[in-house]
Write a protein that holds these residues in place. Structure first.
Motif, PDB file in Angstrom:
ATOM      1  N   VAL A   1       0.830  -1.212   0.000  1.00  0.00           N
ATOM      2  CA  VAL A   1       0.000   0.000   0.000  1.00  0.00           C
ATOM      3  C   VAL A   1       0.860   1.255   0.000  1.00  0.00           C
ATOM      4  O   VAL A   1       0.630   2.181  -0.772  1.00  0.00           O
TER       5      VAL A   1
ATOM      6  N   THR B   1       0.995   3.869  -3.179  1.00  0.00           N
ATOM      7  CA  THR B   1       0.615   5.269  -3.016  1.00  0.00           C
ATOM      8  C   THR B   1       1.757   6.173  -3.473  1.00  0.00           C
ATOM      9  O   THR B   1       1.541   7.154  -4.190  1.00  0.00           O
TER      10      THR B   1
ATOM     11  N   ASN C   1      -6.633  -2.155  -9.260  1.00  0.00           N
ATOM     12  CA  ASN C   1      -6.872  -1.620  -7.920  1.00  0.00           C
ATOM     13  C   ASN C   1      -7.921  -0.512  -7.981  1.00  0.00           C
ATOM     14  O   ASN C   1      -7.664   0.572  -8.500  1.00  0.00           O
TER      15      ASN C   1
ATOM     16  N   GLU D   1      -9.107   1.481  -5.779  1.00  0.00           N
ATOM     17  CA  GLU D   1      -8.761   2.722  -5.080  1.00  0.00           C
ATOM     18  C   GLU D   1      -7.928   3.625  -5.966  1.00  0.00           C
ATOM     19  O   GLU D   1      -8.171   4.821  -6.065  1.00  0.00           O
ATOM     20  N   ILE D   2      -6.941   3.003  -6.619  1.00  0.00           N
ATOM     21  CA  ILE D   2      -6.096   3.768  -7.539  1.00  0.00           C
ATOM     22  C   ILE D   2      -6.956   4.313  -8.674  1.00  0.00           C
ATOM     23  O   ILE D   2      -6.890   5.505  -9.011  1.00  0.00           O
TER      24      ILE D   2
ATOM     25  N   ASN E   1     -10.027   5.017  -8.774  1.00  0.00           N
ATOM     26  CA  ASN E   1     -10.915   6.094  -8.353  1.00  0.00           C
ATOM     27  C   ASN E   1     -10.207   7.420  -8.204  1.00  0.00           C
ATOM     28  O   ASN E   1     -10.831   8.477  -8.292  1.00  0.00           O
ATOM     29  N   ARG E   2      -8.916   7.377  -7.957  1.00  0.00           N
ATOM     30  CA  ARG E   2      -8.189   8.630  -7.772  1.00  0.00           C
ATOM     31  C   ARG E   2      -7.745   9.231  -9.108  1.00  0.00           C
ATOM     32  O   ARG E   2      -7.149  10.315  -9.135  1.00  0.00           O
TER      33      ARG E   2
END
Ligand SMILES: Nc1ncnc2c1ncn2[C@@H]1O[C@H](COP(=O)(O)OP(=O)(O)OP(=O)(O)O)[C@@H](O)[C@H]1O
Ligand SMILES: [Mg+2]
Lengths: 233, 414
Positions: free
Chosen positions: A187, A191, A214, A216-217, A219-220
């Motif tokens: 993680v 990041t 991923n 989360e990635i 979404n960013r």
């Protein structure tokens, strides 16, 4: 159909239209990409997501000029590349494109530093001392400032992946194509790498196109393109 | 260092053992090539020096006389004639040596002229009688066309110069007749018997000469052989003996005398030396051939192992030419190392060989292996290695350059 006029006034750094790609021979022939169109602007981060085998890597190879489409067109910096010569495509790769492979290949007999310097040495725009300094900076920014003199074989998978990211950034290419650049990272390092890529995109006006599993990635990112069976959905 | 050369170095060091085969073959190929050429041409050059020292560069003998014959054929007034080939007749000996000497003075290349009168006589000592050839010479003239001064192994040339009854004998002749310097002997010719003294003994190393040739001063020879005028032949030395055939042809045209260059005279021996040197060159080139094959093999192996690296390089903007160069550089690196070590090996072994005792007498005289230290041998050796290895490297290098990065990455490169 796009007119030449429209091509030259295009502000996209990367654009493709109706890309088709077949892979395999005879009965094994697969229609992997079925007419993909896409464009990327400077300073934007794009995520391509989709199930395994849907053609994400295949698309990235085409966009990175490592492979030729069976049909469709690609422009890099408003220059039509899909029918240009091997020499032109090679030059464009060196100058405008940074590529991070899904299986983060490093040159194994070379140190991390030498790997990062390799594209710079080919481009030859910086004096040697500046190349070394820049390679050091890049490795530091991916968290490998202490391991610059390690050989590829002496680095862990995740470390190699980060060297590959630093190498892709070496020539400050307008386009960064990264095939799961955080796939092997914890993680913290995911990041780190992702933040680096997005920061550079904003600072230097580079377009970053990354494939990721991923969420989360994804979404960013500024834009997420889901893909299925060789098409954006 | 260019990035291509740098990459070539690293690729090579990763395959040290495979490279070693190619490298050692280059070293052996270059080294042995140098040694064989050094010895074969060493003997050849020494042989040439010996014969030039004994017989000069050109022999002028026998007057040429054109015998043009033409024959008319056909009926009267039919208007065609057959010209038979122009014939040439030789008339033995030289009737006007001084006139020729005068003409020869105009040839720039000629560095020495010696008029020689030759005749067959019997040499008689208290011990036995043998047939020998008398060479009537003017000593100072003859010293300019031969190495006679260096060939003296016993006695003094001055004694010969100062005494009409002095004679120079070949080493073997003296041995067979059991004559030493100062001893006297008799020569029998044209029904007369005259007494002479051994002034000095010479040795050319050429058995035929040392066994049969006896020098007398010209006036004495004329009187013994009863030939008050004329000469048997004129011996010439040239500033550039290599040019003898050309000069000889020219002389024939101008003088109308047969002029024989040393190359013709010693044709068979020279051919033997040439054949030896070519033979050994070919034999030794087998090493360079193996070096080429080994290089081909190693590079092909590296190309297979480094396909991924090739794809990475291509993705970073390295061109097909860069890839070719990276692989050719590897060949060049091995070649450079191989040539340097090979040349050193060749030079070292040449030195060792030159110290090996090898007594030879008969066609020339030596106690040791004769070697020639000619830079051209090194150049030839290296050129052979470069051609073999570079040609062998071309194929794998071009194959590497043809690989498509997309195919490699997908794993479908072939
Ligand atoms: N040489 C080939 N011959 C035939 N089919 C192939 C070949 N290479 C890839 N494919 C197929 O092409 C499709 C797309 O492959 P690709 O590598 O682009 O998928 P991907 O989306 O990157 O998958 P992943 O997320 O697992 O990396 C797959 O279904 C794969 O089986
Ligand atoms: Mg993939």
């Amino acid at each position: 159909m796009t007119t030449p006029m429209a091509e030259s006034t295009d502000h996209h750094v990367l654009r493709c239209e109706g890309l088709h790609r077949y892979l395999g021979q005879e009965e094994g022939r697969v229609h992997v990409l079925r007419g993909v169109s896409f464009s990327a602007e400077r300073g934007q981060v794009y995520a391509i997501v989709g199930p395994s085998g849907c053609g994400k890597s295949t698309l990235l190879y085409l966009l990175g000029l490592l492979d030729q489409p069976d049909e469709g067109k690609i422009w890099i910096n408003q220059q039509r590349m899909s029918n240009s010569s091997d020499a032109d495509r090679t030059a464009a790769r060196g100058e405008h494109i940074g590529f991070v492979f899904q299986f983060h290949f490093l040159m194994q007999e070379f140190t991390a530093l030498e790997n990062v310097m390799m594209p710079m040495r080919k481009l030859g725009k910086l004096p040697p001392a500046a190349m070394v300094a820049r390679a050091h900076d890049l490795l530091k920014s991916v968290g490998l400032g202490e391991k610059t003199h390690r050989l590829g074989t002496q680095l862990s998978g995740g470390e190699q992946q980060r060297v590959a990211v630093a190498r892709a950034l070496a020539n400050q290419p307008a386009i960064i194509l990264a095939d799961e650049p955080t796939g092997n990272l914890d993680v913290k390092n995911s990041t780190l790498v992702f933040d680096l890529l997005t920061r550079l995109a904003k600072e230097n006006g580079q377009a970053v196109i990354l494939v990721t599993h991923n969420p989360e990635i994804a979404n960013r990112c500024d834009s997420v393109r889901p893909m299925r069976d060789g098409l954006f959905v | 260092m260019s990035p291509n050369l740098h990459i070539a170095f690293r690729f090579l060091t990763a395959k040290k053992r495979a490279m070693l085969m190619s490298l050692s073959c280059i070293i052996l190929g270059v080294g042995l090539f140098v040694v064989t050429q050094a010895t074969t041409s060493g003997f050849e050059e020494f042989f040439i020096r010996t014969i030039l020292g004994a017989d000069g560069a050109i022999l002028i003998q026998d007057k040429l006389q054109a015998t043009q014959r033409s024959m008319a054929a056909g009926g009267y007034g039919s208007g065609f004639a057959i010209d038979l080939k122009e014939g040439v007749k030789y008339i033995e000996g030289i009737d006007d040596p001084e006139g020729l000497r005068h003409l020869l003075g105009d040839f720039g290349n000629v560095s020495g002229i010696s008029v020689v009168l030759k005749g067959q006589v019997d040499i008689v000592s208290s011990f036995k009688t043998e047939t020998v050839r008398v060479y009537g010479i003017t000593l100072d003239e003859h010293l300019k066309v031969t190495n006679l001064a260096d060939q003296i192994v016993d006695g003094k040339l001055d004694d010969f110069r100062n005494s009409l009854s002095g004679a120079l004998l070949g080493r073997e002749m003296a041995n067979r007749m059991q004559l030493n310097v100062g001893d006297s002997f008799q020569l029998q010719a044209v029904g007369q018997l005259r007494r002479y003294k051994v002034s000095a003994i010479y040795e050319t190393g050429i058995g035929e000469i040392d066994r049969t040739r006896l020098y007398l001063n010209m006036p004495e020879a004329r009187s013994l052989l009863k030939k008050p005028t004329g000469a048997s032949f004129i011996q010439l030395q040239l500033t550039n003996p290599e040019a003898a055939p050309v000069v000889a042809t020219h002389l024939e045209d101008v003088l109308k005398y047969r002029a024989e260059p040393w190359q013709d005279h010693q044709k068979s021996w020279l051919a033997v030396f040439r054949a030896l040197s070519i033979c050994s060159g070919i034999t030794v080139s087998v090493f360079t051939l193996i070096a080429g094959l080994a290089m081909f093999n190693t590079l092909a192996m590296i190309v297979l192992e480094k396909t991924k690296e090739i794809a990475i390089l291509r993705s970073m903007g390295y061109t097909r030419e860069d890839i070719t160069r990276i692989f050719l550089w590897q060949a060049v690196i091995v070649l450079v190392i191989g040539c340097i070590i090979g040349a050193a090996l060749g030079a070292g072994v040449t030195e060792l060989v030159s110290r090996m005792p090898l007594p030879i007498n008969g066609i020339f005289k030596t106690e040791y292996f004769i070697v020639s230290r000619n830079p051209w041998h090194y150049a030839e050796a290296m050129a052979t290695a470069v051609v073999m290895v570079m040609v062998a490297s071309l194929l794998p290098s071009r194959r590497a350059a043809r690989l498509e990065p997309g195919d490699i990455i997908r794993g479908t490169a072939q």
